[in-house]
Design an enzyme around this catalytic site. Sequence first.
Site, PDB file in Angstrom:
ATOM      1  N   ARG A  61       7.735 -15.467 111.677  1.00  0.00           N
ATOM      2  CA  ARG A  61       7.416 -14.486 110.613  1.00  0.00           C
ATOM      3  C   ARG A  61       8.366 -14.327 109.647  1.00  0.00           C
ATOM      4  NH1 ARG A  61       7.692  -9.694 112.070  1.00  0.00           N
ATOM      5  NH2 ARG A  61       6.609  -9.775 114.241  1.00  0.00           N
ATOM      6  N   TYR A 114      -6.740  -8.170  87.680  1.00  0.00           N
ATOM      7  CA  TYR A 114      -7.695  -8.647  88.820  1.00  0.00           C
ATOM      8  C   TYR A 114      -8.381  -7.620  89.419  1.00  0.00           C
ATOM      9  CZ  TYR A 114      -8.777 -12.005  92.525  1.00  0.00           C
ATOM     10  OH  TYR A 114      -9.439 -12.758  93.504  1.00  0.00           O
ATOM     11  N   LYS A 211      -4.785 -21.174  93.355  1.00  0.00           N
ATOM     12  CA  LYS A 211      -5.282 -21.896  92.180  1.00  0.00           C
ATOM     13  C   LYS A 211      -4.675 -23.108  91.613  1.00  0.00           C
ATOM     14  CE  LYS A 211      -7.519 -18.106  92.636  1.00  0.00           C
ATOM     15  NZ  LYS A 211      -7.462 -16.600  91.914  1.00  0.00           N
TER      16      LYS A 211
HETATM   17  C1  PLP Z   1      -7.224 -15.402  92.476  1.00  0.00           C
HETATM   18  C2  PLP Z   1      -6.390 -14.389  91.724  1.00  0.00           C
HETATM   19  C3  PLP Z   1      -5.351 -13.409  92.606  1.00  0.00           C
HETATM   20  C4  PLP Z   1      -5.749 -13.249  94.103  1.00  0.00           C
HETATM   21  O1  PLP Z   1      -5.441 -14.534  94.906  1.00  0.00           O
HETATM   22  P1  PLP Z   1      -5.832 -14.803  96.133  1.00  0.00           P
HETATM   23  O2  PLP Z   1      -4.927 -16.123  96.557  1.00  0.00           O
HETATM   24  O3  PLP Z   1      -7.110 -15.103  96.096  1.00  0.00           O
HETATM   25  O4  PLP Z   1      -5.602 -14.033  97.095  1.00  0.00           O
HETATM   26  C5  PLP Z   1      -4.824 -12.689  92.082  1.00  0.00           C
HETATM   27  N1  PLP Z   1      -4.384 -12.922  90.631  1.00  0.00           N
HETATM   28  C6  PLP Z   1      -5.051 -13.770  89.796  1.00  0.00           C
HETATM   29  C7  PLP Z   1      -4.942 -13.756  88.433  1.00  0.00           C
HETATM   30  C8  PLP Z   1      -6.028 -14.568  90.426  1.00  0.00           C
HETATM   31  O5  PLP Z   1      -6.604 -15.345  89.473  1.00  0.00           O
END
Ligand code: PLP
Length: 395
Positions: A61, A114, A211
């Site tokens: 962890r 978000y 992303k």
């Molecule tokens: C997708 C996204 C998040 C959340 O991220 P996860 O990996 O889905 O938990 C936060 N901020 C932005 C700008 C995003 O596009």
Amino acid sequence: MEDKPSKRGTATSSVHGGELRQQEANAITTPIYQTSTFWFKNSQEVTDYQEGKTKREEYGRYGNPTWRAVERKLSELEGGEETVLFASGMCAATTTFLALLQEGSHLIVTSDCYRRTRQFIDEFLSRMGVEVSIIEPSNLDQFEAAIRKNTAIFFTESPTNPYLRVTDVPAFVEVARAHDVKIIIDSTFATPINHRPLEEGADLVIHSATKYLGGHNDLLAGTVSGSSEIVTPIRKALGVLGGIIDSHGAWLLLRGLKTLSLRMERHNGNGLEVARHLETHPKIRQVWYPALESHPDFAIANRSMSGCGGVVTFEIETDLEGAMRFIDSTRVPYQAPSLGGVESLIELPVTMSFWDYDAEQRKSWGITDSLVRFACGIEAAEDLIADIDQALESV
Ligand SMILES: *Cc1c(COP(=O)(O)O)cnc(C)c1O
């Protein structure tokens, strides 16, 4: 031995940053360390470690050599001292807020934050007694006016979702420094290839590595980068809250990051070509893309970003049914939430991310029925454009 000369291009950092040159068995790649714990040869090793005389891993962890490589690579790419890796972007954001805010702290966020981050602020931070002010994205005057004695953090995405508003980081930093406010930039839509907020004075950069950083629509991860001083309490909070990535996910992210610079070139090119084409199309009411002169933050993006990524937002001259027909007629992109992967994704924000909000609220955020978010992948631009054109015939 870590492969890290003082300064090199982001293409080289993407490939070599954070990787140990000498691996077990002279392997080129970093192994997946599939272990939950790390053993000590004797009691002396334990006490040496506890007293900080040796650096090593202890328990899963608190760290794993596979994630360390990702953390070092991202630190080099962002120009930060230290990076912490999380199980998701949301985990990165929530752990950071919990680590840095106290009862009575004041937080400033933007109106197009978000949705899940906003939900965390409304449902959890408010219970902790954290005060919140909401300002329009990239509005410096509103930022200055919102600052109070107890303001601890300004948090914004840049570019934002879905209108891709870009923050003038140096200008915000100047105001923030005068009031001892920390600036956190969610740079998910930019990546360190297109924008490096830490070099412009921001205190922390957060990513949903799900992303562009991962880039293949196959993992969830999050990161936070900044100075060791500010990252250390966040790393400690992660050790308590436990939102760690597994080593296989970390390895996939490490693999994805090696092509980040190359992929971003194509995402940037596709985004720009698709945006320019849409702007000339008679069935398109408006296009939002920061590299277009028509975008409200064109000048800021032009100054601070080296590309604007793959996401293009546009409004079609039609109603909800027409927009649905358009989406259903596309053949290349998948209709799905998310962005930043090699496969193009398309969505109507009204049906995907904003479905559970009432019409009045959606209107206040500018989420109209025919608003489309197209997240260009790395396919050929002409194929994306041809597909959009044939799909627009159904409107
Ligand atoms: C997708 C996204 C998040 C959340 O991220 P996860 O990996 O889905 O938990 C936060 N901020 C932005 C700008 C995003 O596009």
